[in-house]
Scaffold this active site. Structure first.
Site, PDB file in Angstrom:
ATOM      1  CD  GLU A 175       6.758  -0.687  -7.079  1.00 31.28           C
ATOM      2  OE1 GLU A 175       5.554  -0.977  -7.089  1.00 31.28           O
ATOM      3  OE2 GLU A 175       7.342  -0.232  -6.069  1.00 31.28           O
ATOM      4  CB  SER A 194      -1.448  -1.908  -4.762  1.00 28.33           C
ATOM      5  OG  SER A 194      -0.593  -1.148  -5.607  1.00 28.33           O
TER       6      SER A 194
END
Ligand SMILES: [Fe+2]
Length: 289
Positions: A175, A194
């Site tokens: 992540e 993202s």
């Protein structure tokens, strides 16, 4: 991260393995436009900041074409590259279900997309986070093997009561990981790439610590789910990350960690390999606010 403790109930309509059809035909033009807007903003900013393997994955999987990707098409290309697939799930899934999918080279993704009001912040990961953030690197053979090894490790950690420790490894690599390339740091974690704000913050802002990857240390370190990270960990290469994950016997590590207190998010230890010690100015401002 798309896992939750085992007590959640399987929603109606989900299969035994918690998957649901993506129902690609049901996306509205506004939803496709939302994807395009997010995609264009990241695609304009990421080159030079993100690891090259990520850009290669976007190209190889033809994720550069407009609109929300169709999981069947994506899986077909991914299958050819590394034997992975993308499957839709309704929301969070139990730990064991999550790990089992990864161990079998299936990446579980949400199918909903955020609304324009949620452009920069949303609580539950949407399809843009899951697919734009995670899928490109699954086209890389080394990273693809790491994700599978992680899933297998998760199933073992579950039996040893050590999911919390192992979850931190996912958090600070998959992540929110950074990677060293030559003399530069680059982004590779899906939670960063993202997010427009965190893509800038994680590389450029003087606030966070940037520390060398250390498997055991990182499994002891708490993380933030509500805001930008206060420490990022830098790997040397995907090869090294995979090798350490495969070669490490985690069970004795978990035993050792059980007797130790977790480290706070901004801790810097004397033995840390320091790329830079952060000012933590950003987190301090937030505390006052
Ligand atoms: Fe994620």
């Amino acid at each position: 991260m798309r896992m939750a403790n085992a007590n959640i109930e399987r929603p109606e309509g989900a299969a035994e393995d918690w998957t649901i059809p993506q129902n690609w035909g049901a996306y509205t033009p506004a939803e496709h436009a939302m994807w395009d807007q997010l995609f264009e903003r990241q695609a304009a900013m990421l080159p030079g900041r993100v690891v090259q393997e990520f850009i290669d994955g976007l190209d190889m999987l033809r994720m550069t074409k407009p609109g929300i990707p169709d999981f069947d098409e994506l899986s077909e290309r991914l299958m050819r590259a590394t034997g992975w697939q993308v499957v839709a799930v309704p929301g969070l899934v139990p730990d064991r279900v999550f790990f089992d999918h990864l161990a079998n080279r299936r990446f579980v993704a949400g199918r909903f997309i955020r609304t324009p009001e949620q452009l920069d912040y949303l609580q539950e990961p949407d399809i843009f986070h899951d697919v734009f953030g995670h899928v490109p690197l699954l086209a890389n053979p080394i990273f693809a093997d790491y994700m599978q090894a992680y899933g297998e490790g998760g199933l073992r950690a579950d039996g040893l009561g050590a999911i919390e420790n192992l979850a931190r490894l996912y958090w600070y690599t998959v992540e929110f990981g950074l990677i060293r390339q030559g003399s530069d740091l680059k982004l590779y974690g899906a939670g960063i790439v993202s997010s427009y704000g965190e893509s800038l913050f994680a590389l450029d802002d003087p606030s966070p610590n940037r520390l060398g990857f250390d498997l055991k240390r990182l499994m002891r370190t708490q993380y933030r789910i509500d805001d930008f990270q206060q420490s990022y960990f830098v790997i040397d290469s995907f090869e090294d990350l995979l090798r350490q994950t495969i070669e490490t016997d985690f069970a004795p590590l978990y035993d050792e960690l059980r007797g130790q207190q977790a480290l706070e998010v901004a801790t810097v230890l004397p033995q840390d390999h320091v790329f830079n010690i952060g000012t933590q100015a950003y987190a301090k401002t937030k505390e006052i606010a």
